[in-house]
Design a protein around this motif. Sequence first.
Motif, PDB file in Angstrom:
ATOM      1  N   ARG A  26       6.388  -5.891 -11.363  1.00  0.00           N
ATOM      2  CA  ARG A  26       5.113  -5.929 -12.090  1.00  0.00           C
ATOM      3  C   ARG A  26       5.275  -6.641 -13.425  1.00  0.00           C
ATOM      4  O   ARG A  26       4.439  -7.480 -13.795  1.00  0.00           O
ATOM      5  N   ARG A  27       6.351  -6.330 -14.154  1.00  0.00           N
ATOM      6  CA  ARG A  27       6.589  -7.016 -15.433  1.00  0.00           C
ATOM      7  C   ARG A  27       6.811  -8.513 -15.222  1.00  0.00           C
ATOM      8  O   ARG A  27       6.347  -9.338 -16.018  1.00  0.00           O
TER       9      ARG A  27
ATOM     10  N   LEU B 212       5.131  10.155  -6.021  1.00  0.00           N
ATOM     11  CA  LEU B 212       6.161  11.052  -5.487  1.00  0.00           C
ATOM     12  C   LEU B 212       7.536  10.621  -5.975  1.00  0.00           C
ATOM     13  O   LEU B 212       8.363  11.461  -6.373  1.00  0.00           O
ATOM     14  N   GLN B 213       7.785   9.324  -5.953  1.00  0.00           N
ATOM     15  CA  GLN B 213       9.074   8.829  -6.431  1.00  0.00           C
ATOM     16  C   GLN B 213       9.271   9.137  -7.913  1.00  0.00           C
ATOM     17  O   GLN B 213      10.364   9.505  -8.345  1.00  0.00           O
TER      18      GLN B 213
ATOM     19  N   LEU C 177       9.278   0.158  -3.961  1.00  0.00           N
ATOM     20  CA  LEU C 177       9.394   1.445  -4.633  1.00  0.00           C
ATOM     21  C   LEU C 177      10.517   1.428  -5.668  1.00  0.00           C
ATOM     22  O   LEU C 177      10.374   1.938  -6.779  1.00  0.00           O
ATOM     23  N   ARG C 178      11.636   0.834  -5.290  1.00  0.00           N
ATOM     24  CA  ARG C 178      12.793   0.822  -6.185  1.00  0.00           C
ATOM     25  C   ARG C 178      12.596  -0.114  -7.380  1.00  0.00           C
ATOM     26  O   ARG C 178      12.944   0.233  -8.519  1.00  0.00           O
ATOM     27  N   ASP C 179      12.024  -1.302  -7.126  1.00  0.00           N
ATOM     28  CA  ASP C 179      11.950  -2.335  -8.171  1.00  0.00           C
ATOM     29  C   ASP C 179      10.515  -2.644  -8.572  1.00  0.00           C
ATOM     30  O   ASP C 179      10.256  -3.711  -9.148  1.00  0.00           O
TER      31      ASP C 179
ATOM     32  N   ALA D  89       0.827  -1.207   0.000  1.00  0.00           N
ATOM     33  CA  ALA D  89       0.000   0.000   0.000  1.00  0.00           C
ATOM     34  C   ALA D  89       0.862   1.259   0.000  1.00  0.00           C
ATOM     35  O   ALA D  89       0.582   2.221  -0.733  1.00  0.00           O
ATOM     36  N   VAL D  90       1.926   1.269   0.811  1.00  0.00           N
ATOM     37  CA  VAL D  90       2.834   2.427   0.850  1.00  0.00           C
ATOM     38  C   VAL D  90       3.478   2.641  -0.514  1.00  0.00           C
ATOM     39  O   VAL D  90       3.568   3.774  -1.013  1.00  0.00           O
ATOM     40  N   ALA D  91       3.912   1.548  -1.140  1.00  0.00           N
ATOM     41  CA  ALA D  91       4.546   1.659  -2.457  1.00  0.00           C
ATOM     42  C   ALA D  91       3.569   2.201  -3.496  1.00  0.00           C
ATOM     43  O   ALA D  91       3.929   3.050  -4.326  1.00  0.00           O
TER      44      ALA D  91
END
Length: 349
Positions: A180-181, A45-46, A173-175, A37-39
């Motif tokens: 997803r892919r 924003l990221q 967040l980073r990956d 949820a945070v991601a």
Amino acid sequence: MREKLEFRSFIILLIAVTFAFGVILEPFWSAIFWACAVAVIFSPLQLRLRAKFGHYPNTHAFITLLICMTIVVLPLVFLATAFVQEGLKFYQQLDSGEIDPRAILQQLRDAYPFVDQALEELGINPNDIREQVVSAIQAVSKYLAKESLVIGQNTFSFLISTALMMYLAFFLLRDGRKLRRLLIKALPLGDEREHQLFQKFVEVTRATVKGNLVVAIVQGALGGIIFWILDIPGPLLWGVIMAFLSLIPAVGAALIWLPVSLYLYATGAWISATILLAYGAIIIGLADNVLRPILVGRDTKLPDYIVLFSTLGGITLFGINGFVIGPLIAALFMATWQIFMQDYNNNTL
């Protein structure tokens, strides 16, 4: 024949190890869910940081988490601490007799005698109702005190869960795009359908978390402020409780301010009771009736009644996490059936 046997055997093995992995992760499901949820919520924003300062994934993910900690996690920890202190204080007042539920109920019976008459006409003994209500109040207060002590004693576990959540959120967040892919490549549902379902997951999670939390914060703050202005004991405690109850659409915070206003009428505090009743119906109620459809219903594209029932069902089954999981399952249900009707039934909703 051998190839079919090998394929079926491999599918059975795949299901078995996936289930076993899920069982291993079961103690951390809440941390994993809130990390996702945070991601989802803070990924825009990221992306803005990336567009403005270039591609530095580790730095951008770390800055995003710091902002999340500052505006979400730390205030929630402060509120939880204050709530525990107020809850223990309320229990002590109840246990010492400083707050007497029987006396309060007797005041209500004296002020609203028609209620007893209506109950007697229905064949219900008002005294039995009173004892049941007193027992319920005492049970709830003991439960709150017990849970408050458990929260205080398990502070270390809470901090560990929060750390795990933020740790996982960093990598999501980073990956996130790569993961997803990878999921789209692994799932055998068709890439286009998987894109639609992932998009629906993002939309609903973002809408329900942001929308419901904003509504909860607004209603809890408004309720706590009016309780403080009217000098009602424990305004912070009742404000936090109203914030939690506001996660339930339609009724929510009214479960607190309406009985309190009726009690104020019963004790002769007509001005305070009228102010609280009008304030609750107009100001607090307006926050729910205006903000929730805008922040939740519009973005999830779900009817209000679906949001209500899925939220209640989710909270019943999954606890506090259910206010997100319930509408999420409902939205995925609607999206899956829409895909089925489009692709296999030559029809649309």
